[in-house]
Scaffold this motif. Structure first.
Motif, PDB file in Angstrom:
ATOM      1  N   ASP A   9       0.821  -1.161   0.180  1.00 57.94           N
ATOM      2  CA  ASP A   9      -0.190   0.771  -0.039  1.00 57.94           C
ATOM      3  C   ASP A   9       0.531   1.414   0.232  1.00 57.94           C
ATOM      4  O   ASP A   9       0.575   2.914  -1.138  1.00 57.94           O
ATOM      5  CB  ASP A   9      -1.166  -0.262   0.918  1.00 57.94           C
ATOM      6  CG  ASP A   9      -2.143  -1.022   1.110  1.00 57.94           C
ATOM      7  OD1 ASP A   9      -1.790  -1.476   0.170  1.00 57.94           O
ATOM      8  OD2 ASP A   9      -2.387  -1.079   2.071  1.00 57.94           O
ATOM      9  N   ALA A  10       1.669   1.240   0.726  1.00 59.54           N
ATOM     10  CA  ALA A  10       2.561   2.142   0.472  1.00 59.54           C
ATOM     11  C   ALA A  10       3.632   2.501  -0.746  1.00 59.54           C
ATOM     12  O   ALA A  10       3.427   3.695  -0.682  1.00 59.54           O
ATOM     13  CB  ALA A  10       3.702   2.403   2.063  1.00 59.54           C
ATOM     14  N   ILE A  11       3.912   1.502  -1.358  1.00 60.55           N
ATOM     15  CA  ILE A  11       4.815   1.386  -2.559  1.00 60.55           C
ATOM     16  C   ILE A  11       3.423   2.040  -3.999  1.00 60.55           C
ATOM     17  O   ILE A  11       3.943   2.860  -4.067  1.00 60.55           O
ATOM     18  CB  ILE A  11       4.891   0.385  -2.811  1.00 60.55           C
ATOM     19  CG1 ILE A  11       6.291  -0.027  -2.154  1.00 60.55           C
ATOM     20  CG2 ILE A  11       5.545   0.617  -4.425  1.00 60.55           C
ATOM     21  CD1 ILE A  11       7.610   0.350  -2.233  1.00 60.55           C
ATOM     22  N   ALA A  12       2.514   1.303  -3.461  1.00 63.11           N
ATOM     23  CA  ALA A  12       1.191   1.659  -4.230  1.00 63.11           C
ATOM     24  C   ALA A  12       1.228   3.736  -4.348  1.00 63.11           C
ATOM     25  O   ALA A  12       0.753   4.634  -5.451  1.00 63.11           O
ATOM     26  CB  ALA A  12      -0.103   1.113  -4.378  1.00 63.11           C
ATOM     27  N   LYS A  13       1.332   4.321  -2.678  1.00 60.49           N
ATOM     28  CA  LYS A  13       0.639   5.417  -2.802  1.00 60.49           C
ATOM     29  C   LYS A  13       1.956   6.158  -2.937  1.00 60.49           C
ATOM     30  O   LYS A  13       1.679   7.856  -3.214  1.00 60.49           O
ATOM     31  CB  LYS A  13       0.541   5.661  -1.391  1.00 60.49           C
ATOM     32  CG  LYS A  13      -0.987   5.181  -0.265  1.00 60.49           C
ATOM     33  CD  LYS A  13      -0.342   5.338   0.905  1.00 60.49           C
ATOM     34  CE  LYS A  13      -2.054   4.896   1.207  1.00 60.49           C
ATOM     35  NZ  LYS A  13      -2.361   5.160   3.300  1.00 60.49           N
ATOM     36  N   GLN A  14       2.945   5.949  -2.546  1.00 62.32           N
ATOM     37  CA  GLN A  14       4.218   6.264  -3.533  1.00 62.32           C
ATOM     38  C   GLN A  14       3.940   6.406  -5.091  1.00 62.32           C
ATOM     39  O   GLN A  14       4.292   7.707  -5.563  1.00 62.32           O
ATOM     40  CB  GLN A  14       5.640   5.653  -2.703  1.00 62.32           C
ATOM     41  CG  GLN A  14       5.642   6.359  -1.711  1.00 62.32           C
ATOM     42  CD  GLN A  14       6.071   7.310  -1.479  1.00 62.32           C
ATOM     43  OE1 GLN A  14       6.875   8.217  -1.805  1.00 62.32           O
ATOM     44  NE2 GLN A  14       5.213   7.522   0.177  1.00 62.32           N
ATOM     45  N   GLN A  15       3.839   5.673  -5.369  1.00 66.19           N
ATOM     46  CA  GLN A  15       3.318   5.864  -7.390  1.00 66.19           C
ATOM     47  C   GLN A  15       2.755   7.040  -8.028  1.00 66.19           C
ATOM     48  O   GLN A  15       3.282   7.283  -8.934  1.00 66.19           O
ATOM     49  CB  GLN A  15       3.413   4.107  -7.569  1.00 66.19           C
ATOM     50  CG  GLN A  15       4.751   3.396  -7.931  1.00 66.19           C
ATOM     51  CD  GLN A  15       4.259   1.690  -7.495  1.00 66.19           C
ATOM     52  OE1 GLN A  15       2.448   1.214  -7.602  1.00 66.19           O
ATOM     53  NE2 GLN A  15       4.911   1.103  -8.354  1.00 66.19           N
ATOM     54  N   ALA A  16       1.589   6.796  -7.038  1.00 62.58           N
ATOM     55  CA  ALA A  16       0.431   8.328  -7.068  1.00 62.58           C
ATOM     56  C   ALA A  16       1.161   9.103  -6.791  1.00 62.58           C
ATOM     57  O   ALA A  16       1.102   9.982  -8.348  1.00 62.58           O
ATOM     58  CB  ALA A  16      -0.815   7.157  -6.330  1.00 62.58           C
ATOM     59  N   ILE A  17       1.835   9.117  -5.676  1.00 63.50           N
ATOM     60  CA  ILE A  17       3.088  10.804  -5.809  1.00 63.50           C
ATOM     61  C   ILE A  17       3.597  11.156  -6.546  1.00 63.50           C
ATOM     62  O   ILE A  17       3.674  12.275  -7.392  1.00 63.50           O
ATOM     63  CB  ILE A  17       3.636  10.839  -4.578  1.00 63.50           C
ATOM     64  CG1 ILE A  17       2.569  10.518  -3.560  1.00 63.50           C
ATOM     65  CG2 ILE A  17       3.611  12.255  -4.209  1.00 63.50           C
ATOM     66  CD1 ILE A  17       2.809  10.508  -1.797  1.00 63.50           C
ATOM     67  N   ALA A  18       4.620  10.070  -7.501  1.00 67.74           N
ATOM     68  CA  ALA A  18       5.313  10.299  -8.336  1.00 67.74           C
ATOM     69  C   ALA A  18       4.758  10.228  -9.576  1.00 67.74           C
ATOM     70  O   ALA A  18       4.727  11.585 -10.514  1.00 67.74           O
ATOM     71  CB  ALA A  18       6.054   9.158  -8.783  1.00 67.74           C
ATOM     72  N   LYS A  19       3.040   9.475  -9.998  1.00 65.26           N
ATOM     73  CA  LYS A  19       2.437  10.097 -11.679  1.00 65.26           C
ATOM     74  C   LYS A  19       1.577  11.979 -11.314  1.00 65.26           C
ATOM     75  O   LYS A  19       1.857  12.202 -12.198  1.00 65.26           O
ATOM     76  CB  LYS A  19       1.016   9.409 -11.126  1.00 65.26           C
ATOM     77  CG  LYS A  19       0.748   9.001 -12.055  1.00 65.26           C
ATOM     78  CD  LYS A  19      -0.282   8.581 -12.375  1.00 65.26           C
ATOM     79  CE  LYS A  19      -1.271   8.336 -13.849  1.00 65.26           C
ATOM     80  NZ  LYS A  19      -2.125   7.015 -13.699  1.00 65.26           N
ATOM     81  N   LYS A  20       1.543  11.673  -9.959  1.00 62.34           N
ATOM     82  CA  LYS A  20       1.301  13.155  -9.488  1.00 62.34           C
ATOM     83  C   LYS A  20       1.951  14.617  -9.931  1.00 62.34           C
ATOM     84  O   LYS A  20       1.917  15.382 -11.163  1.00 62.34           O
ATOM     85  CB  LYS A  20       0.654  13.656  -8.000  1.00 62.34           C
ATOM     86  CG  LYS A  20      -0.290  14.787  -8.411  1.00 62.34           C
ATOM     87  CD  LYS A  20      -1.038  15.517  -6.689  1.00 62.34           C
ATOM     88  CE  LYS A  20      -1.292  16.834  -5.965  1.00 62.34           C
ATOM     89  NZ  LYS A  20      -1.115  16.322  -4.953  1.00 62.34           N
ATOM     90  N   TYR A  21       3.294  14.445  -9.377  1.00 60.66           N
ATOM     91  CA  TYR A  21       4.056  15.367  -9.820  1.00 60.66           C
ATOM     92  C   TYR A  21       5.477  15.296 -10.579  1.00 60.66           C
ATOM     93  O   TYR A  21       6.353  15.641 -11.060  1.00 60.66           O
ATOM     94  CB  TYR A  21       5.048  15.380  -8.678  1.00 60.66           C
ATOM     95  CG  TYR A  21       4.578  16.129  -7.332  1.00 60.66           C
ATOM     96  CD1 TYR A  21       3.739  17.629  -7.458  1.00 60.66           C
ATOM     97  CD2 TYR A  21       3.640  14.705  -6.137  1.00 60.66           C
ATOM     98  CE1 TYR A  21       3.128  17.384  -6.750  1.00 60.66           C
ATOM     99  CE2 TYR A  21       2.889  15.955  -5.633  1.00 60.66           C
ATOM    100  CZ  TYR A  21       2.954  16.959  -5.452  1.00 60.66           C
ATOM    101  OH  TYR A  21       2.045  17.941  -4.760  1.00 60.66           O
ATOM    102  N   SER A  22       4.833  14.167 -11.914  1.00 62.18           N
ATOM    103  CA  SER A  22       6.243  13.413 -13.547  1.00 62.18           C
ATOM    104  C   SER A  22       5.577  14.853 -14.212  1.00 62.18           C
ATOM    105  O   SER A  22       4.500  15.507 -14.137  1.00 62.18           O
ATOM    106  CB  SER A  22       5.178  12.270 -13.568  1.00 62.18           C
ATOM    107  OG  SER A  22       3.882  12.462 -13.938  1.00 62.18           O
TER     108      SER A  22
END
Length: 322
Positions: A309-322
């Motif tokens: 879950d933590a990794i998925a949230k980090q991926q979502a954050i990375a996508k937001k700021y890509s």
């Protein structure tokens, strides 16, 4: 053995740290069966003969489990105190070489002779450090991994923040980096990976498992504790370490004694460090998230969910700021 080979049978990038008087064969075996590295201190057995019996028990049970299930267990490891004060070091190293223990964790000294002995059969050596100078000496001795023991870790701990410490060590070392210090959840493991660690090194969380050798009062005290209930003091062993404050209270250790830089003379009733650690209990600041006492299998299932879950949230954050 390279990083990929060592970690190929792990379900989580976690090492259950060797804990004095707490880690035994049952904890190690269940950890390895469930996909994390299980370890124990050689000195948890009073004699080299007893230590060897534990090594044989662990190897035998894991080999039988692998044959029965067709699965591969995670590696197991042994913690050795490499210091002149440990009269068993030569004999215990001999046992490790004889039985080809996959991982040796060295404390209080990194000696090339020990490293060479372990490397002779393909084993790995990780060494725990609290500052760069210790890391440099361990690297010179040829260790394969460094355990960065940061502020808030249970037992003997350093005072450095993990982010700059990892960044500093990565400048001079390309082997395994393990992060130790107040890690208790799957999210904490993900954070350790994001900071640049290869493995999370967790001790306190495994005190509160049904397979540990901690008594119920110890477990209950951990559940009841928060970060404010941890005391960092050199009074117990002469080396700064984190302890449950309530256990210090119960033992009559005064505030003045806790603030002293020297080791307490416990007298006849508590004349050895081993006796002291039976009634004065170590724990890290990660107690703040420990609210239960679970079998290792159940604990790791929940931890793996938290990790993903933590990794998925980090991926979502990375996508937001890509």
């Amino acid at each position: 053995m390279n990083k990929d080979q060592f970690t190929e049978n792990l379900s989580l990038p976690v090492v259950a740290a060797p804990m004095f008087l707490i880690s035994g064969p049952e904890l190690v075996i269940e950890a390895c069966k469930n996909g994390i590295v299980g370890t124990f201190p050689a000195l948890n057995q009073r004699t080299t003969e007893g230590f060897e019996a534990w090594v044989v028990q662990i190897k035998t049970e894991l080999e039988a489990w692998e044959k029965e299930t067709g699965k591969k267990a995670a590696p197991f490891g042994v913690n050795l105190i490499v210091h002149f004060s440990n009269p068993r070091i030569e004999a215990d190293v001999h046992v490790c070489v004889k039985h080809k223990v996959p991982l040796i964790i060295t404390s209080l000294g990194a000696i090339s002779l020990v490293v060479d002995a372990v490397h002779s059969y393909g084993g790995l050596v990780f060494h725990d450090v609290i500052k760069r100078r210790h890391a440099e000496k361990a690297i010179e001795a040829g260790v394969d991994g460094l355990i960065l023991v940061c502020a808030g870790a249970g037992g003997h701990a350093g005072t450095l923040h993990p982010v700059p410490f990892i960044n500093e060590i990565k400048k001079i070392f390309d082997g395994f980096i393990l992060l130790s210090g107040a890690l208790s959840t799957g999210q904490d493991v993900a954070s350790a990976m994001q900071m640049g660690a290869d493995l999370a090194y967790m001790g306190t969380r495994f005190i509160n498992t049904t397979e540990s050798e901690a008594n119920q009062e110890y477990r209950d005290m951990i559940i009841a504790s928060e970060t404010k209930d941890i005391t960092y003091t050199a009074a117990i062993s002469g080396v700064s370490a984190n302890f449950l404050s309530k256990s210090l209270d119960n033992a009559g250790i005064t505030q003045q004694q806790r603030e002293s830089k020297g080791k307490i003379d416990f007298g006849k009733e508590m004349d050895t460090e081993a006796k002291a650690w039976k009634t004065i209990w170590s724990a890290g600041q990660g107690v703040t998230t420990i609210e239960d006492n679970l079998p290792i299998k159940e604990l790791l299932l929940g931890m793996k969910t938290e990790f993903k879950d933590a990794i998925a949230k980090q991926q979502a954050i990375a996508k937001k700021y890509s």
